[in-house]
Scaffold this active site. Structure first.
Site: not given
Length: 611
Positions: A77, A80, A229, A474
């Protein structure tokens, strides 16, 4: 006149160089190439021989093993190693939309091959994950345990638990988004691989039926996903999937669905200022506006105009032309939606307005805002302003696309990028060791993760390049996917190199008949059925002599064939077949056919020899 000291001269030259670069414009083609490399860096599974990101290795090769299903592949994703279904499916939809609407631009930039392979890495995984008509494996990996470790994908020690949706554990949002992704991808692949396109559509239709019939939020069924999410609803995904299925099939059933459910599901009611992995309303509204602008509304024109009114609301809010109900901008001109990874919202909006600009221009129409009629070029100008901000035209003079430009983040919050490659450091980097030795080190990441769009600056254009600052440093799949279409649209076409590399031409290398043999193969799927956990397909292949001369002694090589075949005779050579005795000669313009049955994608058919 006083002379400048050396330091002042260098500073002045630096400013002049930066201003010159901005005045000249950005190399969106280079940014596109790097963006496509990001998806290669995010691959899970067995990596191909042509992998360009060399610091990555094979990983996740036993995903699904404990559950008795093959879930190898797909994408990690973000920084990670969890394979979250909802943002991954949205990513594939965005990649496909770019490949569809900006096909000409991507082809001219010689990137269609890379674009379609990035798509297929996702679609192959989704078809594996869709093991039965009403079963979709929605996630692999545990977000909690994964985030407690800092290790390379190749060293993973965290649980690879797989989670599924079924009749008793529905997920209309995730199943709907996956249906949209496969339907959009079917359109993108159709000019290059019609059989694969048909296979994608079969899965898309089944998933849409599953999503619509068994309704519910996926994160109610998969509690593990909720803190990462969270889904705000599933009505937008059902409309989104139906709209894409209509575009892929021209089946009026799907257009009627979005019209009949326009009010109930909020399609003509919600006026939004966000387009993202969670909220698809703006995408639905612009997608249906495209159908209207193409003059294909027919009896549904009135409702489609209501959809377009809401599409206009979103576009006008982006352009600050919405009578005060606008999207907030930073002082430097970046649209600002949320504190956490804001650039993903800006990239999605910029892509959407680039798409809408094209459709308005093609229809010789303008955007209707409360503050007047706006030409389509203004929408494209907005899209360009956001892209330029990403690439360095901002108060920090920082490119937020890693690897692009002279100054970009070097401490991206990304496990694989921040730890030495498994090929240079072959010893295992364990869970806690990764935090102690690599996460906290002040030096930049040893592996540049080219094309990663990081989270980006705050509402005042401030940015801290710190590995622990995951809100800003990120990168995510969903943030990078819209850039493929956006950068393609913005780049001025350049002459194509002498060695083509489009998906079709890559396939030519594998299938010589397309460029050398005077035959063509027309693939189709004529029947499908499910036995236990496996779905089988009856593939029909028509062989047509497209030359003006008879073809004799045609021999075919058929690879990746796991089932039975009819209509061809095997030879003594492995994987090699010939036409039946009664049809040794294929006359000009004539055709013959053979069929085979197997689960999964089509076999590869190539010509070995002929006279």
């Amino acid at each position: 006149m006083k002379s400048l000291n050396f330091g002042g001269l260098c500073l002045l030259l630096g400013v002049l160089v930066l201003e010159a670069l901005i005045a000249e414009g950005f190399n969106y083609g280079d940014a596109l190439d790097k963006t496509l490399m990001f998806f290669e860096a995010q691959r899970s599974g067995k990596l191909p021989a042509n992998q360009r990101v060399k610091w990555r290795g094979d990983s996740g090769l036993k995903d699904g093993y404990l559950q008795g299903v093959n879930l190898v592949g797909g994408y990690y994703d973000a920084g990670d190693h969890v394979k979250f279904g909802l943002p991954m499916a949205y990513t594939v939809t965005m990649l496909a939309w770019g490949a569809i609407d900006f096909r000409k631009e991507i082809t001219e930039l010689d990137q269609m091959g890379n674009a379609l392979w990035s798509l297929r890495w996702g679609t192959d995984y989704f078809m594996k994950a869709h093991t039965q008509p009403n079963v979709l494996w929605a996630q692999v990996g545990d977000g909690d345990s994964d985030h407690y470790c800092w290790e390379r994908a190749e060293d993973m020690t965290t649980p690879r638990t797989a989670y599924k949706l079924d009749q008793n554990h529905p997920g209309s949002d995730l199943a709907g988004e996956t249906a949209a992704a496969l339907a959009a991808s079917a359109i993108a692949f159709k000019p290059y691989n019609s059989s694969y396109s048909n296979l994608l559509l079969l899965h898309a239709k089944q998933l849409f039926t599953f999503a619509d019939k068994y309704r519910g939020l996926y994160d109610d069924s998969i509690q593990n996903a909720k803190q990462f999410y969270t889904s705000s609803g599933y009505s937008d995904e059902l409309l989104w999937a139906a709209a894409w299925l209509y575009r892929a099939t021209d089946d009026e059933y799907f257009l009627k669905y979005v019209v009949d459910n326009a009010v109930y599901m909020g399609g003509t009611g919600w006026a939004v200022k966000e387009f993202s992995w969670d909220n698809k309303y703006a995408g639905v509204q612009i997608l249906l506006s495209q159908i209207l602008l193409e003059g294909r509304g027919g009896a549904y024109t009135s409702t489609l105009k209501q959809y377009q009114a809401k599409a206009n609301y979103f576009a006008c809010a982006c352009l600050q032309k919405n009578d005060g109900y606008n999207i907030h901008n930073t002082p430097g001109g970046l649209m600002y939606v949320r504190e956490w990874n804001n650039l993903q919202y800006a990239s999605s909006a910029a892509f959407l307005l680039a798409v809408y600009s094209d459709s308005l221009s093609a229809a010789n129409a303008k955007l209707t805002c409360p503050e007047g009629q706006i030409p389509p070029q203004a929408l494209l100008d907005f899209a360009r302003s956001q892209a330029d901000y990403f690439l360095g035209k901002n108060p920090k003079s920082m490119s937020y696309l890693v690897g692009y430009g002279q100054q970009y983040p070097i401490h991206a919050h990304h496990r694989g990028s921040s730890i030495a490659s498994i090929f240079s450091l072959q010893s295992t980097v364990e869970c806690v060791q990764g935090f102690e030795k690599w996460y906290r080190r002040p030096e930049g990441n040893p592996n540049v993760i080219h094309g990663a769009l990081v989270g980006g600056p705050d509402q005042n254009d401030n940015f801290s390049d710190d590995r622990s600052n995951y809100e800003q440093t990120e990168p995510t799949l969903s943030g990078c996917a819209p850039l493929v279409g956006l950068f393609s649209k913005l780049q001025t076409p350049v002459p194509r190199p002498t060695t083509p590399h489009s998906y079709q031409e890559t396939q030519k290398t594998q299938e010589p008949y397309r460029s050398h043999a005077p035959v063509e193969f027309l693939h189709s799927i004529t029947k499908t059925w499910t036995v236990g956990p496996t779905t089988y397909y009856r593939h029909k292949v028509i062989i047509k002599n497209k030359s003006e001369k008879p073809i004799k002694d045609l021999k075919l090589v058929i690879e990746d064939l796991s089932g039975s075949i009819w209509g061809l005779n095997p030879t003594q050579q492995r994987n090699t077949y010939e036409l039946p005795q009664w049809q040794k000669v294929l006359q000009p313009g004539s055709e013959c056919s053979f069929v085979y049955v197997q689960g999964g994608p089509q076999a590869k058919v190539t010509v070995q020899s002929y006279n």
